[in-house]
Design an enzyme around this catalytic site. Structure first.
Site, PDB file in Angstrom:
ATOM      1  N   ASP A 138      85.991   4.734  36.460  1.00 32.34           N
ATOM      2  CA  ASP A 138      85.993   5.767  35.475  1.00 32.34           C
ATOM      3  C   ASP A 138      86.796   6.820  35.670  1.00 32.34           C
ATOM      4  O   ASP A 138      86.642   7.594  36.854  1.00 32.34           O
ATOM      5  CB  ASP A 138      84.573   6.011  35.106  1.00 32.34           C
ATOM      6  CG  ASP A 138      84.242   6.598  33.892  1.00 32.34           C
ATOM      7  OD1 ASP A 138      85.003   6.460  33.031  1.00 32.34           O
ATOM      8  OD2 ASP A 138      83.327   7.315  33.451  1.00 32.34           O
ATOM      9  N   TYR A 140      88.587  10.520  34.249  1.00 34.62           N
ATOM     10  CA  TYR A 140      88.217  11.863  33.461  1.00 34.62           C
ATOM     11  C   TYR A 140      89.391  12.570  32.872  1.00 34.62           C
ATOM     12  O   TYR A 140      89.729  13.935  33.164  1.00 34.62           O
ATOM     13  CB  TYR A 140      87.595  12.703  34.902  1.00 34.62           C
ATOM     14  CG  TYR A 140      86.829  13.848  34.481  1.00 34.62           C
ATOM     15  CD1 TYR A 140      85.412  13.612  33.666  1.00 34.62           C
ATOM     16  CD2 TYR A 140      86.931  15.064  35.341  1.00 34.62           C
ATOM     17  CE1 TYR A 140      84.794  14.718  33.513  1.00 34.62           C
ATOM     18  CE2 TYR A 140      85.978  16.233  35.029  1.00 34.62           C
ATOM     19  CZ  TYR A 140      84.866  15.721  34.498  1.00 34.62           C
ATOM     20  OH  TYR A 140      83.860  16.898  34.289  1.00 34.62           O
ATOM     21  N   HIS A 145      87.142  18.155  27.946  1.00 32.57           N
ATOM     22  CA  HIS A 145      85.931  17.557  28.359  1.00 32.57           C
ATOM     23  C   HIS A 145      85.778  18.158  29.883  1.00 32.57           C
ATOM     24  O   HIS A 145      84.588  18.902  29.969  1.00 32.57           O
ATOM     25  CB  HIS A 145      85.765  16.141  28.287  1.00 32.57           C
ATOM     26  CG  HIS A 145      84.375  15.727  29.000  1.00 32.57           C
ATOM     27  ND1 HIS A 145      83.541  15.655  28.262  1.00 32.57           N
ATOM     28  CD2 HIS A 145      84.396  15.282  30.112  1.00 32.57           C
ATOM     29  CE1 HIS A 145      82.218  15.155  29.305  1.00 32.57           C
ATOM     30  NE2 HIS A 145      83.063  14.620  30.374  1.00 32.57           N
ATOM     31  N   ARG A 154      79.197  24.433  36.428  1.00 30.01           N
ATOM     32  CA  ARG A 154      79.800  25.343  37.556  1.00 30.01           C
ATOM     33  C   ARG A 154      80.530  26.488  36.618  1.00 30.01           C
ATOM     34  O   ARG A 154      81.695  26.696  36.709  1.00 30.01           O
ATOM     35  CB  ARG A 154      80.924  25.029  38.318  1.00 30.01           C
ATOM     36  CG  ARG A 154      80.453  23.549  39.468  1.00 30.01           C
ATOM     37  CD  ARG A 154      81.610  23.239  40.027  1.00 30.01           C
ATOM     38  NE  ARG A 154      82.862  22.858  39.317  1.00 30.01           N
ATOM     39  CZ  ARG A 154      82.954  21.446  38.667  1.00 30.01           C
ATOM     40  NH1 ARG A 154      81.833  20.731  38.956  1.00 30.01           N
ATOM     41  NH2 ARG A 154      83.824  21.519  37.736  1.00 30.01           N
ATOM     42  N   ASP A 244      80.174   5.172  27.592  1.00 28.92           N
ATOM     43  CA  ASP A 244      79.622   5.122  29.132  1.00 28.92           C
ATOM     44  C   ASP A 244      78.443   6.140  29.188  1.00 28.92           C
ATOM     45  O   ASP A 244      78.528   7.395  29.268  1.00 28.92           O
ATOM     46  CB  ASP A 244      81.059   5.910  29.909  1.00 28.92           C
ATOM     47  CG  ASP A 244      80.549   5.612  31.400  1.00 28.92           C
ATOM     48  OD1 ASP A 244      79.773   4.633  31.771  1.00 28.92           O
ATOM     49  OD2 ASP A 244      81.166   6.694  32.108  1.00 28.92           O
ATOM     50  N   GLN A 251      72.211  13.761  36.520  1.00 27.18           N
ATOM     51  CA  GLN A 251      73.632  13.972  37.085  1.00 27.18           C
ATOM     52  C   GLN A 251      73.578  15.282  37.835  1.00 27.18           C
ATOM     53  O   GLN A 251      74.497  15.443  38.785  1.00 27.18           O
ATOM     54  CB  GLN A 251      74.456  13.754  35.778  1.00 27.18           C
ATOM     55  CG  GLN A 251      75.920  14.062  36.087  1.00 27.18           C
ATOM     56  CD  GLN A 251      76.775  13.938  35.101  1.00 27.18           C
ATOM     57  OE1 GLN A 251      76.544  13.645  33.846  1.00 27.18           O
ATOM     58  NE2 GLN A 251      78.110  14.566  34.891  1.00 27.18           N
ATOM     59  N   TYR A 255      75.139  14.912  41.752  1.00 23.23           N
ATOM     60  CA  TYR A 255      76.711  14.479  41.607  1.00 23.23           C
ATOM     61  C   TYR A 255      77.097  15.331  42.812  1.00 23.23           C
ATOM     62  O   TYR A 255      78.339  14.984  43.119  1.00 23.23           O
ATOM     63  CB  TYR A 255      77.039  15.023  40.330  1.00 23.23           C
ATOM     64  CG  TYR A 255      77.480  16.552  40.396  1.00 23.23           C
ATOM     65  CD1 TYR A 255      76.438  17.410  39.947  1.00 23.23           C
ATOM     66  CD2 TYR A 255      78.830  16.860  40.275  1.00 23.23           C
ATOM     67  CE1 TYR A 255      77.008  18.877  39.959  1.00 23.23           C
ATOM     68  CE2 TYR A 255      79.402  18.258  40.020  1.00 23.23           C
ATOM     69  CZ  TYR A 255      78.438  19.061  40.123  1.00 23.23           C
ATOM     70  OH  TYR A 255      78.724  20.541  39.982  1.00 23.23           O
ATOM     71  N   LYS A 264      75.006   7.340  35.821  1.00 22.14           N
ATOM     72  CA  LYS A 264      76.293   6.541  35.198  1.00 22.14           C
ATOM     73  C   LYS A 264      76.026   5.253  35.204  1.00 22.14           C
ATOM     74  O   LYS A 264      76.947   4.392  34.577  1.00 22.14           O
ATOM     75  CB  LYS A 264      77.165   7.061  35.778  1.00 22.14           C
ATOM     76  CG  LYS A 264      77.652   8.614  35.610  1.00 22.14           C
ATOM     77  CD  LYS A 264      78.196   8.973  34.409  1.00 22.14           C
ATOM     78  CE  LYS A 264      78.702  10.363  34.430  1.00 22.14           C
ATOM     79  NZ  LYS A 264      79.204  10.806  33.075  1.00 22.14           N
TER      80      LYS A 264
HETATM   81 CA    CA Z   1      82.270   8.385  31.942  1.00 20.35          CA
END
Ligand code: CA
Length: 438
Positions: A138, A140, A145, A154, A244, A251, A255, A264
């Site tokens: 996957d 990004y 996004h 953050r 997804d 998360q 993460y 995920k």
């Molecule tokens: Ca994804």
């Protein structure tokens, strides 16, 4: 790069009339692949190609030996219950079968007299995953996004410094990828509130979808081999819609430092139809990198990639609640976006994935990452639309959501259109959330 050819010609029409209305996702210029059988039967699944509201049964077609040469070999590979072998045959085989089907299905073809025996109405079909997905990665690739989600997780440091240099990704899990129609139970897991001393194991409270494109590898690459940027499209069989699913509260707690894990891997859903790289040629667009941003390193940069690396694919997210279903109401549209905003192209993803010599195999799936556009209403996840759950969304029927609730169905759609070419579509991917198991 593949180029325009006679199969894309906007004047082409099919003797399958439902393909010609300008609204169908599946005109003769598209010809996407899926694996299907007659719904509720015990037939073997096999490959099919969409035309209008019909499916060409490639197993029956192959058995008839109607085609010859490479097209016949390709049809034989498509007669199987998974398309991996066909996908591994490469662009010449994919294109030969596409040309043979285009010729047989076009208006005026002598095939019209008896080709009908290979057609099955789409309304009678059910689908399975089109191939064995060996590995799932996957990415990004939406900077919009990445920036807005980064700001939620953050606030002081939304976009990390590597983002503009590296197509960021992680290795996901293929076992829980399902075909459209997938139903899954709300995941449970460790969640820790910021002010709590310790985490608890509870059903996810922040269940979300992600609006993504799925990218299927066709021809693989050998271990130790790096796929050159301008050859990458020779390795990409085609694209699908990809949801997804993500558990945002799991998360947030898990993460760091190694990235996504159980937030995920509980479910991801693909649309049944794979729109081939060749069918997408008319919708290639220039790929632009802001002059103020770092320009790509040489292995991620080429004239061809800049001229035609981007893909203009319009995307839409719909939500159908249990109430809408009960009252027969249309699903609410949550957002619209476009794959053209992707910070990296499909070819750059493949070139980067193999720069270290990682081998790719037929049927591997790459997720594009959530495709949010530049405007807030173009967000590809509920996390962004609701500002991290702070701003509830009022749906078209007055219901309110901050995240996805039990029994909700999320529907992704995608299509390509232009003034000079016939509109083609991806169909849809839908999946439903069931309550958490006891
Ligand atoms: Ca994804």
């Amino acid at each position: 790069m593949q180029t325009l050819n006679e199969t894309h010609h906007p004047e082409l029409k099919s003797w399958v009339q439902s393909a010609n209305d300008g609204k169908s996702d599946f005109p003769i210029q598209n010809l996407p692949f899926a694996v299907f059988r007659v719904k509720g039967s015990d037939q073997l699944f096999r490959g099919g190609v969409a035309i209008g509201d019909q499916i060409v049964d490639l197993a029956r077609l192959a058995a008839s030996e109607r085609f010859s040469g490479i097209a016949q070999q390709a049809a034989l590979a498509c007669a199987k219950s998974q398309l991996n072998e066909f996908m591994s045959m490469g662009p010449e085989a994919w294109s030969s079968l596409r040309h043979a089907l285009s010729n047989a299905l076009r208006e005026g073809s002598s095939a019209e007299a008896d080709f009908g025996e290979f057609l099955i109405p789409m309304a009678q079909a059910e689908y399975e995953l089109p191939c064995q997905i060996g590995d799932y990665t996957d990415f990004y690739t939406s900077i919009h996004h990445a920036t807005s989600v980064g700001a939620l997780f953050r606030p002081d440091n939304p976009l990390l410094p590597n983002y503009k240099w590296v197509p960021i990704g992680y290795h996901g899990r293929s076992s829980s990828i399902g075909i459209s129609g997938q139903k899954f139970h709300r995941p449970k897991g460790q969640v820790k509130a910021p002010d709590a001393d310790s985490p608890r194991v509870i059903p996810c409270n922040r269940l979300d979808y992600e609006l993504e494109m799925g990218i299927y590898i066709g021809q693989g690459s050998l271990m130790g081999e790096s796929v050159a940027l301008d050859e990458a499209d020779q390795h990409v069989f085609g694209l699908c819609l990809f949801n997804d699913w993500s558990a945002r509260d799991l998360q947030a707690w898990e993460y760091q430092p190694l990235g996504p894990f159980l937030a995920k891997n509980f479910a991801s859903t693909v649309s049944p139809w794979i729109v081939t790289t060749e069918a997408l040629v008319p919708y290639r667009k220039p790929w632009k990198r802001d002059e103020a941003d770092p320009q790509p390193l040489p292995y991620l940069d080429s004239a061809i990639n800049r001229e035609q690396g981007a893909l203009d694919i319009e995307l839409e997210v719909g939500l159908e609640t249990a109430t809408m279903r009960d009252l027969g109401e249309q699903p609410a549209v949550l957002s619209r976006s476009n794959f053209i905003h992707s910070y990296w192209t499909v070819n750059q993803l493949v070139a980067h994935h193999t720069v270290n010599g990682c081998n790719m195999r037929a049927g591997d799936l790459l997720g594009s990452g959530t495709q949010s556009g530049p405007e807030p209403e173009e967000a590809g996840s509920m996390l962004e639309l609701s500002g991290g759950g702070k701003n509830p969304i009022t749906l078209s029927n007055g219901e309110v959501r901050t995240f996805i609730e039990d029994h909700d169905v999320v529907i992704l759609r995608g299509w390509c259109r232009s003034d000079r070419h016939v509109r083609i579509g991806f169909g849809e991917v839908r999946a439903q959330v069931l309550p958490a198991k006891d």
